[in-house]
Enzyme design. Sequence first.
Site, short mmCIF file in Angstrom:
data_model
loop_
_atom_site.label_atom_id
_atom_site.label_comp_id
_atom_site.label_asym_id
_atom_site.label_seq_id
_atom_site.Cartn_x
_atom_site.Cartn_y
_atom_site.Cartn_z
N GLY B 29 0.80 -1.23 0.00
CA GLY B 29 0.00 0.00 0.00
C GLY B 29 0.83 1.27 0.00
O GLY B 29 0.29 2.36 -0.20
N CYS B 237 -27.15 -10.03 -16.51
CA CYS B 237 -26.60 -9.73 -17.83
C CYS B 237 -27.60 -10.16 -18.90
O CYS B 237 -28.10 -11.29 -18.87
CB CYS B 237 -25.26 -10.44 -18.01
SG CYS B 237 -24.59 -10.29 -19.67
N CYS B 240 -25.58 -13.03 -21.21
CA CYS B 240 -25.23 -14.36 -20.70
C CYS B 240 -26.02 -14.74 -19.46
O CYS B 240 -25.88 -15.84 -18.94
CB CYS B 240 -23.73 -14.44 -20.41
SG CYS B 240 -23.23 -13.60 -18.91
N CYS B 262 -22.40 -7.78 -19.13
CA CYS B 262 -21.19 -7.89 -18.31
C CYS B 262 -20.16 -6.89 -18.82
O CYS B 262 -19.94 -6.76 -20.02
CB CYS B 262 -20.58 -9.28 -18.42
SG CYS B 262 -21.60 -10.58 -17.77
N CYS B 268 -18.17 -12.88 -20.03
CA CYS B 268 -19.47 -12.98 -20.71
C CYS B 268 -19.37 -13.99 -21.87
O CYS B 268 -20.20 -14.90 -22.01
CB CYS B 268 -19.88 -11.61 -21.22
SG CYS B 268 -21.63 -11.45 -21.57
#
Lengths: 256, 289
Positions: B29, B237, B240, B262, B268
Amino acid sequence: MTPLLQVENIAKFYGPRIGCTDVSFDLYPGEVMGIVGESGSGKSTLLNCLAGHLTPDRGVVRFDTRSEGLRDTITMSEPERRMLGRTDWAFVHQHARDGLRMNVSAGGNVGERLMAVNARHYGEIRAEAIDWLGRVEITEDRIDDRPTAFSGGMQQRLQIARNLVTGPRLVFMDEPTGGLDVSVQARLLDLLRGLVREMNLSAIIVTHDLAVVRLLADRLMVMKDGHVIETGLTDQVLDDPQHAYTQLLVSSVLQV
Amino acid sequence: MSDYNFAYLDEQTKRMIRRAILKGLAIPGYQVPFASREMPMPYGWGTGGVQVSAAVLTPDDTFKVIDQGADDTTNAVSIRRFFQKTAGVAVTEATSQASVIQTRHRIPEEDLRADQILVYQVPIPEPLRFLEPSEVETRKMHALEEYGLMHVKLYEDISQHGDIATAYAYPVKVEGRYVMDPSPIPKFDNPKLEMAGIQLFGAGREQRIYAIPPYTQVVSLDFDDYPFQPTKADHACDLCGAQDSYLDELIVDDEGGRMFMCSDTDYCATRRKQGHVGAQGVPYAEDAA
């Protein structure tokens, strides 16, 4: 009784010029001390040295910390000093813009110090902010407004609320009433006097306005050219000034 | 192979970047400054990510580029071709086959493995920047762990919108120490930051590299009474039928027609190949042409 703040022989130089020198005093809990003097007399330099914004060239500043008693704030580590700066100390700037975050709402400004000491409950932070805005006479419906939408007097009051929210024990004020018109000044002084008494605050107030110290300060320190030239109880100094410069200062006040 | 040094950058530069990456991995970080180079693309197009990718690529790697989840946008295609040309590495659109994935604004839906590296393009690495303009001050705040200001931003969100309205670049605390900007990924992706793969973040213009080692604790900041919630469009979606993926909303005509699909195109397509069909989708083979 242990003093809250012990200052010994503080000196700060700007190259060959004197900022302030040979300043010593003790400040006891609940006491308000005024520092007066003309522009350039070293008042603000002294205040910044005491509050840890400037490092003095000589001298010792000891603060009575909650956990460890008297500690030298100049030699303590920076994290410790910054921790004091957002818990036990408060600093009220002359210009509210220096002490506020102008792009954050009033509530956020007051809440910042709480969040800095790990308050993580939104509802409680907000309730505390509303409470403090009320104490400095800012109505609750202004809580989400930014300080840019506030008048000068309101900004100054907001700055005071933001500083006092964590219950500090020592407040440094650098000309808190500077730049405000007299009626607003009077209300602000009233408010400050109430808060100081109610919270039993100790305070160091730098100002060139003798009326401010007359109202707020128990003790007075007069500075000229970086030196302290006279100290004493406020009424004593103002009513019976001994030093020629203090006499000049007192007699220079315009009478209406 | 080509007239370029492998992966465009010279070896000394790659070495310098690798050192920054190693330091970043050692201090999760923490933003490591590095001497960012001019790249043959404008700032904001992923110059930081490209430099990090160039430093970690080996000739055996398979490279994938994602832009907002998609493999076929201009940005993704040009960066992919850039490394095809300058490194000669194999490229793929399949998440599972890639060993180095450079991404902008998304984490793939599919879980990454321990042998995969995810490289993020970062526009502004400093999470405190919009509240504290001074770099000196923000560095000090990181060093002293003074992160109260980050919560002021979330406070402002709640006071103005009634909820934490920050939807992307949602600040996180890494391994209980540094507060980090996870780059502008949707906060839906934040829980995925704790993963098996190595995550590297490169900010070219701002000259910073930071990293999250595998299985590192990453906590999204929040309030006790307003806990962090990953959000997505409340829909499945339309191509899909996936219920669990992050969706893009697409306006398809001027009569209010819209569809959700997606944002991860590979996810997808894989699902459609497997025979899943959404509300407005057509079976995979027919529309492949």
